[in-house]
Design a protein around this motif. Structure first.
Motif: not given
Length: 242
Positions: A33-53
């Protein structure tokens, strides 16, 4: 007991159930997801990893479609990065089977029970995993979503595909073992008599039960005693909750 249904097929999940690669999988998701602009430390990253879980056990491409809804090209690009990242980690570090799992596989097959691995990985990644593990002589079948027409968990298709391929006469003769809610949903929808949730993955006892678990086990090493039991009711004992 005359009403006991003998188990003839055991369907086992991979990550978190038979191999301990949860950290590798989550790292590959993060890199993808980092290659698509969603990087650690952002709200988008937190939401994405919740979805992954929440999506543990589902086909990886479906997980990315959930992160990038309506953008198939972006989901496909992230999925490609995921596969490259995960397979690269396999080459560097290998895979560690869950403690006791090889003995479990040998014991079950020694009784004549058929074994199928089912996974949300692509067919290509699954082939790499099997090569690294060297389990070709320990299982009867390994199934990716592509092998079952494209639908993975929580749908029942992969379990039913195993039933047909291995000539099992009744879905009641099937046990499904996994560590995620989606594993449990898959087994329940397939009609398996045993749908056992393991406390070795990322989902809690409550989530496993919500998905339809008939049994909660502490470890993969508890599977033979459950599957070969003459009284399944006595083994429905919940382990410690997470």
């Amino acid at each position: 007991m005359s009403d006991i249904v003998p188990i003839k097929l055991v369907c086992l999940d991979l990550a978190g159930t038979t191999v301990g690669d949860i950290v590798m999988v989550e790292r590959a998701f993060a890199e993808a997801i980092a290659t698509q602009g969603i990087v650690p430390g952002t709200g988008a990253y937190a939401r994405a990893m919740v979805h992954v879980h929440r999506s543990r056990g589902c086909p990886k491409i479906d997980v990315f479609r959930g992160i990038f809804p309506g953008n198939e090209a972006q989901a496909q690009a992230a999925n490609l990065t995921f596969e490259r990242s995960y397979e690269g980690a396999l080459e560097r570090a290998g895979l560690v089977p869950t403690p006791g799992v090889t003995e479990v596989l040998d014991k079950l097959r020694g009784t004549g029970i058929k074994l199928a691995l089912i996974t949300g990985f692509s067919r290509g990644t699954l082939s790499r995993i099997l090569s690294v593990l060297g389990w070709h002589d320990k299982i009867d079948l390994a199934i990716s979503p592509e092998d079952a027409g494209g639908r993975g968990r929580p749908w029942p298709d992969m379990v039913l595909h195993a039933v047909l391929r291995l000539g099992v006469g009744d879905v009641k003769n099937v046990a499904v073992i996994g560590d995620s809610e989606n594993d449990m949903l898959c087994g329940k929808r397939a009609g398996a008599s045993i749908v056992a949730g393991l406390m070795t993955g990322v989902h809690s006892r409550e989530r496993l039960l919500k998905g339809g678990a008939t049994h909660i086990l502490d470890s993969i090493i508890d599977v033979p005693s459950l599957v070969l039991s003459d009284d399944l009711g006595t083994t429905q004992v919940a382990s410690s909750a997470r």
